[in-house]
Design a protein around this motif. Structure first.
Motif, PDB file in Angstrom:
ATOM      1  N   UNK A 171       8.369  -2.508   5.962  1.00  0.00           N
ATOM      2  CA  UNK A 171       8.002  -3.114   4.683  1.00  0.00           C
ATOM      3  C   UNK A 171       6.664  -3.835   4.825  1.00  0.00           C
ATOM      4  N   UNK A 172       6.526  -4.640   5.869  1.00  0.00           N
ATOM      5  CA  UNK A 172       5.289  -5.397   6.074  1.00  0.00           C
ATOM      6  C   UNK A 172       4.125  -4.441   6.319  1.00  0.00           C
ATOM      7  N   UNK A 173       4.344  -3.409   7.106  1.00  0.00           N
ATOM      8  CA  UNK A 173       3.279  -2.432   7.371  1.00  0.00           C
ATOM      9  C   UNK A 173       2.848  -1.746   6.077  1.00  0.00           C
ATOM     10  N   UNK A 174       3.813  -1.405   5.243  1.00  0.00           N
ATOM     11  CA  UNK A 174       3.493  -0.776   3.954  1.00  0.00           C
ATOM     12  C   UNK A 174       2.638  -1.707   3.097  1.00  0.00           C
ATOM     13  N   UNK A 175       3.001  -2.981   3.038  1.00  0.00           N
ATOM     14  CA  UNK A 175       2.220  -3.941   2.253  1.00  0.00           C
ATOM     15  C   UNK A 175       0.795  -4.056   2.797  1.00  0.00           C
ATOM     16  N   UNK A 176       0.660  -4.149   4.113  1.00  0.00           N
ATOM     17  CA  UNK A 176      -0.665  -4.248   4.712  1.00  0.00           C
ATOM     18  C   UNK A 176      -1.491  -2.994   4.430  1.00  0.00           C
ATOM     19  N   UNK A 177      -0.898  -1.828   4.592  1.00  0.00           N
ATOM     20  CA  UNK A 177      -1.629  -0.587   4.358  1.00  0.00           C
ATOM     21  C   UNK A 177      -2.062  -0.452   2.904  1.00  0.00           C
ATOM     22  N   UNK A 178      -1.192  -0.847   1.984  1.00  0.00           N
ATOM     23  CA  UNK A 178      -1.541  -0.765   0.564  1.00  0.00           C
ATOM     24  C   UNK A 178      -2.665  -1.734   0.234  1.00  0.00           C
ATOM     25  N   UNK A 179      -2.588  -2.935   0.775  1.00  0.00           N
ATOM     26  CA  UNK A 179      -3.658  -3.905   0.551  1.00  0.00           C
ATOM     27  C   UNK A 179      -4.973  -3.381   1.108  1.00  0.00           C
TER      28      UNK A 179
ATOM     29  N   UNK B  76      11.233   2.505  -2.589  1.00  0.00           N
ATOM     30  CA  UNK B  76      11.003   2.032  -3.965  1.00  0.00           C
ATOM     31  C   UNK B  76       9.729   1.202  -4.047  1.00  0.00           C
ATOM     32  N   UNK B  77       9.500   0.379  -3.038  1.00  0.00           N
ATOM     33  CA  UNK B  77       8.285  -0.428  -2.991  1.00  0.00           C
ATOM     34  C   UNK B  77       7.061   0.473  -2.877  1.00  0.00           C
ATOM     35  N   UNK B  78       7.144   1.486  -2.015  1.00  0.00           N
ATOM     36  CA  UNK B  78       6.035   2.431  -1.838  1.00  0.00           C
ATOM     37  C   UNK B  78       5.695   3.115  -3.165  1.00  0.00           C
ATOM     38  N   UNK B  79       6.713   3.551  -3.893  1.00  0.00           N
ATOM     39  CA  UNK B  79       6.499   4.218  -5.178  1.00  0.00           C
ATOM     40  C   UNK B  79       5.771   3.287  -6.146  1.00  0.00           C
ATOM     41  N   UNK B  80       6.220   2.046  -6.243  1.00  0.00           N
ATOM     42  CA  UNK B  80       5.574   1.085  -7.129  1.00  0.00           C
ATOM     43  C   UNK B  80       4.148   0.773  -6.714  1.00  0.00           C
ATOM     44  N   UNK B  81       3.923   0.593  -5.409  1.00  0.00           N
ATOM     45  CA  UNK B  81       2.579   0.284  -4.929  1.00  0.00           C
ATOM     46  C   UNK B  81       1.634   1.472  -5.122  1.00  0.00           C
ATOM     47  N   UNK B  82       2.152   2.683  -4.925  1.00  0.00           N
ATOM     48  CA  UNK B  82       1.316   3.868  -5.151  1.00  0.00           C
ATOM     49  C   UNK B  82       0.868   3.944  -6.602  1.00  0.00           C
ATOM     50  N   UNK B  83       1.742   3.540  -7.510  1.00  0.00           N
ATOM     51  CA  UNK B  83       1.372   3.505  -8.925  1.00  0.00           C
ATOM     52  C   UNK B  83       0.209   2.537  -9.136  1.00  0.00           C
ATOM     53  N   UNK B  84       0.254   1.385  -8.463  1.00  0.00           N
ATOM     54  CA  UNK B  84      -0.840   0.419  -8.568  1.00  0.00           C
ATOM     55  C   UNK B  84      -2.140   0.987  -8.019  1.00  0.00           C
ATOM     56  N   UNK B  85      -2.054   1.639  -6.863  1.00  0.00           N
ATOM     57  CA  UNK B  85      -3.254   2.207  -6.250  1.00  0.00           C
ATOM     58  C   UNK B  85      -3.866   3.262  -7.160  1.00  0.00           C
ATOM     59  N   UNK B  86      -3.017   4.036  -7.834  1.00  0.00           N
ATOM     60  CA  UNK B  86      -3.516   5.100  -8.706  1.00  0.00           C
ATOM     61  C   UNK B  86      -4.227   4.577  -9.948  1.00  0.00           C
ATOM     62  N   UNK B  87      -4.060   3.291 -10.259  1.00  0.00           N
ATOM     63  CA  UNK B  87      -4.765   2.725 -11.413  1.00  0.00           C
ATOM     64  C   UNK B  87      -6.273   2.751 -11.209  1.00  0.00           C
ATOM     65  N   UNK B  88      -6.697   2.790  -9.965  1.00  0.00           N
ATOM     66  CA  UNK B  88      -8.107   2.924  -9.592  1.00  0.00           C
ATOM     67  C   UNK B  88      -9.021   1.866 -10.208  1.00  0.00           C
ATOM     68  N   UNK B  89      -8.509   0.696 -10.404  1.00  0.00           N
ATOM     69  CA  UNK B  89      -9.359  -0.386 -10.867  1.00  0.00           C
ATOM     70  C   UNK B  89     -10.225  -0.858  -9.707  1.00  0.00           C
ATOM     71  N   UNK B  90     -11.436  -1.264  -9.989  1.00  0.00           N
ATOM     72  CA  UNK B  90     -12.316  -1.766  -8.931  1.00  0.00           C
ATOM     73  C   UNK B  90     -12.689  -3.232  -9.153  1.00  0.00           C
ATOM     74  N   UNK B  91     -12.073  -3.867 -10.137  1.00  0.00           N
ATOM     75  CA  UNK B  91     -12.295  -5.284 -10.355  1.00  0.00           C
ATOM     76  C   UNK B  91     -11.359  -6.054  -9.418  1.00  0.00           C
ATOM     77  N   UNK B  92     -11.927  -6.832  -8.517  1.00  0.00           N
ATOM     78  CA  UNK B  92     -11.149  -7.521  -7.489  1.00  0.00           C
ATOM     79  C   UNK B  92     -10.046  -8.387  -8.078  1.00  0.00           C
TER      80      UNK B  92
END
Length: 196
Positions: free
Chosen positions: A123-131, A70-86
Motif C-alpha cells: 500500500x505504501x509503495x503504491x502511494x509513493x509510486x503514484x505520488x 481498489x486504491x490502485x484503481x482510484x489512484x490511476x483514475x487521478x493520474x489519468x486526469x492529467x492535470x499539471x496544476x500542482x
C-alpha cells in the motif's frame, strides 16, 4: 444448465471469503474476527475456507491485496486526469485519500488502527509510486528549480508524511481537526515543500 468451470468457482469462493473477511473485520475488529465467522458469512464450511487460506493472517493479507487493488484503481483514475496544476493535483490526491479512508463502513479505519502490525508495504509503495507519477507529470510542464533529481526522495517524504498524518487523524476517537481542515493543511504543506 451451464456448468461453471472449477477455476472460476474457486475465484468466486476466494472473492466471497475476502469480502466476508472485510465484513467480519468491520463487525468485530481486527482482534476479534475469526475464521469461523468468516466461513459463516461466506456460507461455506471452515474446512472449505482452509482449502484456500491457512490462517487469519492469510485472510488479512488477501483483504489488504483487495484494498490495495481498489486504491490502485482510484489512484490511476487521478493520474489519468492529467492535470499539471500542482495545487489541483495535491488537492485531488489528498481529498481522494481522505475519502478512501472514510469510505467502506469503517473497514479502512479499522485497518488504519492496526496499520503497524499489518503487511502494508504494498500500500505504501503504491502511494509513493503514484505520488512520483504525479510529480513527474507536473515537472513535464513546470520544472522545479530546487533539485528535481531528488524527486524520489521528496515523493518518499511527502507520501509518508501524508499517510502518517491521515492515519493519526482518522484513528483518533475524538479528533481535534476536521477532515476539511486536515486536507487544507496537508495541501499547503506539500505545495510549500515542493515549491521551497
Amino acid at each position: 444448465m451451464r456448468k461453471i468451470p472449477q477455476q472460476q468457482r474457486s475465484k468466486e469462493l476466494v472473492a466471497r471469503l475476502v469480502e466476508a473477511t472485510a465484513q467480519s473485520v468491520r463487525e468485530h475488529g481486527m482482534d476479534k474476527f475469526t475464521t469461523h465467522h468468516v466461513a459463516e458469512l461466506a456460507a461455506v464450511s471452515v474446512g472449505s475456507l482452509y482449502q484456500y487460506f491457512d490462517s487469519r493472517e492469510d485472510l488479512v493479507e488477501a483483504l489488504l491485496e483487495d484494498v490495495t487493488q481498489n486504491l490502485r484503481t482510484g489512484l490511476n483514475t487521478l493520474v489519468l486526469l492529467k492535470t499539471t496544476d500542482l495545487r489541483d493535483m495535491v488537492e485531488k490526491s489528498v481529498h481522494f485519500g481522505m475519502g478512501f479512508l472514510r469510505a467502506d463502513d469503517g473497514l479502512a479505519i479499522e485497518l488504519v488502527r492496526n496499520w503497524y502490525r499489518l503487511p502494508t508495504q504494498n500500500v505504501v509503495r503504491l502511494l509513493q509510486d503514484t505520488l512520483l507519477d504525479f510529480m513527474r507529470m507536473y515537472l513535464l510542464k513546470n520544472p522545479l528549480a530546487n533539485n528535481p533529481e531528488r524527486l524520489h526522495i521528496r515523493s518518499f517524504i511527502i507520501a509518508n508524511a501524508i499517510v502518517f498524518t491521515m492515519i493519526r487523524a482518522i484513528s483518533e476517537p475524538n479528533p481535534f481537526i476536521t477532515d476539511a481542515e486536515l486536507e487544507k493543511e496537508l495541501v499547503e504543506m506539500v505545495v510549500s515543500y515542493l515549491n521551497a
